[in-house]
Design a protein around this motif. Structure first.
Motif, PDB file in Angstrom:
ATOM      1  N   VAL A  91       0.953  -1.302  -0.221  1.00  0.00           N
ATOM      2  CA  VAL A  91      -0.095   0.123  -0.012  1.00  0.00           C
ATOM      3  C   VAL A  91       0.872   1.276   0.045  1.00  0.00           C
ATOM      4  O   VAL A  91       1.799   1.453   0.963  1.00  0.00           O
ATOM      5  CB  VAL A  91      -0.846  -0.010   1.325  1.00  0.00           C
ATOM      6  CG1 VAL A  91      -1.754   1.350   1.225  1.00  0.00           C
ATOM      7  CG2 VAL A  91      -1.923  -1.445   1.194  1.00  0.00           C
ATOM      8  N   ASN A  92       0.848   2.111  -1.092  1.00  0.00           N
ATOM      9  CA  ASN A  92       1.573   3.463  -1.275  1.00  0.00           C
ATOM     10  C   ASN A  92       0.476   4.330  -1.585  1.00  0.00           C
ATOM     11  O   ASN A  92       0.192   4.256  -2.738  1.00  0.00           O
ATOM     12  CB  ASN A  92       2.552   3.184  -2.027  1.00  0.00           C
ATOM     13  CG  ASN A  92       3.740   2.585  -1.280  1.00  0.00           C
ATOM     14  OD1 ASN A  92       4.355   2.900  -0.372  1.00  0.00           O
ATOM     15  ND2 ASN A  92       4.322   1.564  -2.092  1.00  0.00           N
ATOM     16  N   GLY A  93       0.096   5.226  -0.868  1.00  0.00           N
ATOM     17  CA  GLY A  93      -0.704   6.339  -1.411  1.00  0.00           C
ATOM     18  C   GLY A  93      -0.779   7.601  -0.759  1.00  0.00           C
ATOM     19  O   GLY A  93      -0.300   7.718   0.265  1.00  0.00           O
ATOM     20  N   GLY A  94      -1.462   8.343  -1.342  1.00  0.00           N
ATOM     21  CA  GLY A  94      -1.721   9.642  -0.706  1.00  0.00           C
ATOM     22  C   GLY A  94      -3.160   9.993  -0.606  1.00  0.00           C
ATOM     23  O   GLY A  94      -3.934   9.556  -0.663  1.00  0.00           O
ATOM     24  N   TYR A  95      -3.366  11.044   0.687  1.00  0.00           N
ATOM     25  CA  TYR A  95      -4.477  11.498   0.541  1.00  0.00           C
ATOM     26  C   TYR A  95      -4.586  13.092   0.798  1.00  0.00           C
ATOM     27  O   TYR A  95      -3.691  13.549   1.266  1.00  0.00           O
ATOM     28  CB  TYR A  95      -5.265  10.703   2.144  1.00  0.00           C
ATOM     29  CG  TYR A  95      -4.292  11.093   3.303  1.00  0.00           C
ATOM     30  CD1 TYR A  95      -4.796  12.380   4.158  1.00  0.00           C
ATOM     31  CD2 TYR A  95      -3.485  10.354   3.567  1.00  0.00           C
ATOM     32  CE1 TYR A  95      -4.215  12.715   5.235  1.00  0.00           C
ATOM     33  CE2 TYR A  95      -2.699  10.835   4.820  1.00  0.00           C
ATOM     34  CZ  TYR A  95      -3.264  11.956   5.475  1.00  0.00           C
ATOM     35  OH  TYR A  95      -2.592  12.363   6.616  1.00  0.00           O
ATOM     36  N   LEU A  96      -5.915  13.637   0.681  1.00  0.00           N
ATOM     37  CA  LEU A  96      -6.001  15.080   0.764  1.00  0.00           C
ATOM     38  C   LEU A  96      -7.507  15.182   1.463  1.00  0.00           C
ATOM     39  O   LEU A  96      -8.260  14.727   0.833  1.00  0.00           O
ATOM     40  CB  LEU A  96      -5.976  15.841  -0.340  1.00  0.00           C
ATOM     41  CG  LEU A  96      -6.161  17.278  -0.517  1.00  0.00           C
ATOM     42  CD1 LEU A  96      -5.484  17.903   0.406  1.00  0.00           C
ATOM     43  CD2 LEU A  96      -6.335  17.764  -1.915  1.00  0.00           C
ATOM     44  N   ALA A  97      -7.489  15.985   2.409  1.00  0.00           N
ATOM     45  CA  ALA A  97      -8.833  16.248   3.234  1.00  0.00           C
ATOM     46  C   ALA A  97      -9.051  17.758   3.346  1.00  0.00           C
ATOM     47  O   ALA A  97      -7.722  18.501   3.621  1.00  0.00           O
ATOM     48  CB  ALA A  97      -8.706  15.750   4.577  1.00  0.00           C
ATOM     49  N   VAL A  98      -9.906  18.446   2.881  1.00  0.00           N
ATOM     50  CA  VAL A  98     -10.259  19.936   3.097  1.00  0.00           C
ATOM     51  C   VAL A  98     -11.452  20.168   4.044  1.00  0.00           C
ATOM     52  O   VAL A  98     -12.446  19.491   3.530  1.00  0.00           O
ATOM     53  CB  VAL A  98     -10.317  20.408   1.625  1.00  0.00           C
ATOM     54  CG1 VAL A  98     -10.824  21.867   1.463  1.00  0.00           C
ATOM     55  CG2 VAL A  98      -9.205  20.240   0.839  1.00  0.00           C
ATOM     56  N   ARG A  99     -11.227  21.018   4.959  1.00  0.00           N
ATOM     57  CA  ARG A  99     -12.446  21.047   5.698  1.00  0.00           C
ATOM     58  C   ARG A  99     -13.256  22.081   5.104  1.00  0.00           C
ATOM     59  O   ARG A  99     -13.216  22.757   4.222  1.00  0.00           O
ATOM     60  CB  ARG A  99     -11.954  21.649   7.177  1.00  0.00           C
ATOM     61  CG  ARG A  99     -11.890  23.195   7.301  1.00  0.00           C
ATOM     62  CD  ARG A  99     -11.645  23.702   8.669  1.00  0.00           C
ATOM     63  NE  ARG A  99     -10.271  23.968   8.660  1.00  0.00           N
ATOM     64  CZ  ARG A  99      -9.889  25.026   9.631  1.00  0.00           C
ATOM     65  NH1 ARG A  99     -10.837  25.450  10.632  1.00  0.00           N
ATOM     66  NH2 ARG A  99      -8.625  25.535   9.651  1.00  0.00           N
TER      67      ARG A  99
END
Length: 102
Positions: free
Chosen positions: A94-102
């Motif tokens: 598992v290699n991954g990125g994430y992005l969360a915006v409020r």
């Protein structure tokens, strides 16, 4: 994930869960859950070891998750997830990125 910037003692933390989709069909959620333990922020980021909960034969080793807050008023969180593991006898990476915006 939950982020607590309101702790009166100044202990700003991040924690919560991330839903893992089915590896064969990413449109199907609920395959497993990654739990991010409540972790104190260091500067504008964090790094910790997530815990996997799965009833589908998925297990992870060498798992890590990190993140950094960006933008106006730190309104975005971006980071990286890495792990190795086994999915019912099949080796997974598992290699991954994430992005969360409020």
């Amino acid at each position: 994930m939950n982020v607590n910037f309101q702790d009166p003692s100044g202990n700003q933390t991040v924690g919560g869960t991330i839903d893992v989709s089915d590896p064969a069909n990413h449109a199907l959620s609920g395959y497993a859950t990654l739990t991010i333990p409540t972790t104190q922020l260091t500067g504008n980021g964090f790094s910790t070891t997530p815990v996997l909960t799965s009833s589908n034969g998925l297990s992870l080793t060498d798992a890590s998750i990190s993140g950094t807050f960006y933008g106006d008023y730190y309104g975005a969180l971006g980071g990286v997830i890495h792990a190795q593991g086994d999915d019912s006898g099949t080796t997974v990476v598992v290699n991954g990125g994430y992005l969360a915006v409020r």
